[in-house]
Design an enzyme around this catalytic site. Structure first.
Site, short mmCIF file in Angstrom:
data_model
loop_
_atom_site.label_atom_id
_atom_site.label_comp_id
_atom_site.label_asym_id
_atom_site.label_seq_id
_atom_site.Cartn_x
_atom_site.Cartn_y
_atom_site.Cartn_z
N GLY A 74 -15.80 -19.80 8.30
CA GLY A 74 -15.62 -18.36 8.36
C GLY A 74 -14.90 -17.84 7.12
N GLY A 123 -16.91 -22.76 10.85
CA GLY A 123 -17.99 -21.93 11.36
C GLY A 123 -19.36 -22.42 11.00
N GLU A 146 -9.34 -27.41 10.41
CA GLU A 146 -8.47 -26.27 10.74
C GLU A 146 -6.99 -26.58 10.78
OE1 GLU A 146 -12.56 -25.13 11.88
OE2 GLU A 146 -11.35 -26.93 12.11
N ASP A 154 -12.48 -24.56 16.32
CA ASP A 154 -13.06 -23.58 17.23
C ASP A 154 -14.57 -23.65 17.14
OD1 ASP A 154 -13.20 -22.51 14.64
OD2 ASP A 154 -12.92 -20.45 15.32
#
Length: 365
Positions: A74, A123, A146, A154
């Site tokens: 992301g 992402g 992350e 995520d």
């Protein structure tokens, strides 16, 4: 070839076109390694809706522009600015649509062929590793890094890594270690190995052949990975109940690779490590992807209110001094209550995917 929007899309962040029986989706921000924005997520979702209802489209193919990889994740600069200067609502809205897209990809009724060539992180994993046909090459480097920016895996990453054999997923989640082709296949993050030199012809073949037939022409035996030979110490060390004990076992094991993993963990956000371990262990009990995504949404929204996310992105991406000042600074200072609050219900702000979970879609390819 025609663009699904009726335009050339040359300057668009996501390029869409159809060729024969296949619809093609290309992430088109090569200067940022195709980092995902909210606009891109919405565009992808609209395209999938169009193609799902189009009887001439039998396969969806996902690739990334440029030479470096499919997608680096992301747009974390935008998340940094929103968490530091805003109220976090923009990031929460982005994740809401992104996680819903991840769930949709996992249930997509047509073959969804993700070409995971080069770098695939965060992402990027979400838009590829939930697909029904996931291809890796000798250039693939798949990671959920992350914890290095004070965040937690995520986009369904905790779901995928919780399903990996033994404690391999725990190792990848906590350290953020990239998985090459062989390791990605071992961990269930990919399905087939195709040499990068063959990708062009494979994509061409998908325009005129069923997926299974096209793959049969290009799939090869993958190169040997590293994780299979490290299973003994990974399974032993990461089976511990706490991050502190995991680090202790890694340091005491004697294998140089185990010590290196311990040193990596010591440099990561203590809070992110503890929340990640808890999220993985919970994911193993939650069941369907939708329930895990609901949990990840709670965790991600909670991370917006902590100092480590802003500090981690600052150190790794903004200032690039690689010297984050975590708060709390040590594992011992992160209390159980600090971890528990990441999983607290959000009330009216819940993602709410679990209300419709358990759906199954048979993909014929």
């Amino acid at each position: 070839m025609t663009d699904a929007t009726g335009t050339t899309g040359i300057e668009e962040p996501v390029l869409l076109h159809t060729a024969g029986r296949a619809a093609h989706l290309t992430l088109n921000r090569p200067k940022t390694l195709n980092a995902l924005t909210h606009t891109m997520v919405r565009r992808i979702d609209r395209a999938l809706t169009t193609w799902e209802d189009d009887p001439t489209v039998e396969t969806v193919v996902v690739t990334g522009a440029g030479e470096r990889g499919l997608c680096a994740g992301g747009d974390i600069r935008a998340i940094h600015d929103d968490a530091r200067n805003g109220d976090g609502s923009a990031s929460a809205a982005f994740w809401r649509d992104e996680y819903r897209l991840n769930a949709r990809i996992a249930r997509y009724p047509k073959p969804y062929v993700a070409v995971m060539d080069g770098i695939v992180m965060g992402g990027g994993v979400g838009i590829s590793a939930h697909g029904s046909v996931r291809l890796v090459t000798e250039r693939s480097r798949i990671a959920m890094p992350e914890t290095g920016i004070g965040f937690v895996p995520d986009v369904g990453g905790t779901y995928l890594l919780a399903l990996a054999p033994g404690e391999l997923g725990t190792h990848l989640a906590l350290t953020g270690t990239p998985a090459g082709a062989g390791d990605a296949l071992l961990c269930g993050l990919a399905d087939h190995y195709v040499p990068s030199a063959a990708l062009g012809q494979l994509v061409d073949d998908l325009s005129r052949l069923p997926v299974r037939e096209a793959l049969s022409r290009h799939v090869h035996t993958p190169p040997q990975g590293e994780l299979a030979e490290r299973r003994e110490w990974i399974d032993t060390c990461y089976a511990a109940d706490t991050v502190e004990e995991i680090v202790g076992r890694l340091l005491d094991h004697g294998d140089p690779a185990a010590k290196e993993a311990a040193e990596t963990l010591i440099a990561r956000s203590p809070t992110a490590l503890k929340v990640t371990l808890a999220a993985l262990r919970r994911a193993r009990r939650l069941g369907p992807l939708e329930r895990v995504l609901d949990q990840e949404y709670r965790v991600s929204c909670a991370a917006l209110t902590t100092p480590d996310l802003v500090e981690g992105i600052r150190a790794q991406v903004i200032d690039k001094d690689r010297n984050p000042r975590w708060s709390p600074a040590t594992l011992a200072e992160v209390a159980d209550a600090d971890v528990a609050r990441f999983f607290a219900p959000l009330g009216a702000r819940e993602l709410g995917l679990a209300a419709g979970d358990g759906a199954t879609t048979e993909v014929i390819w």
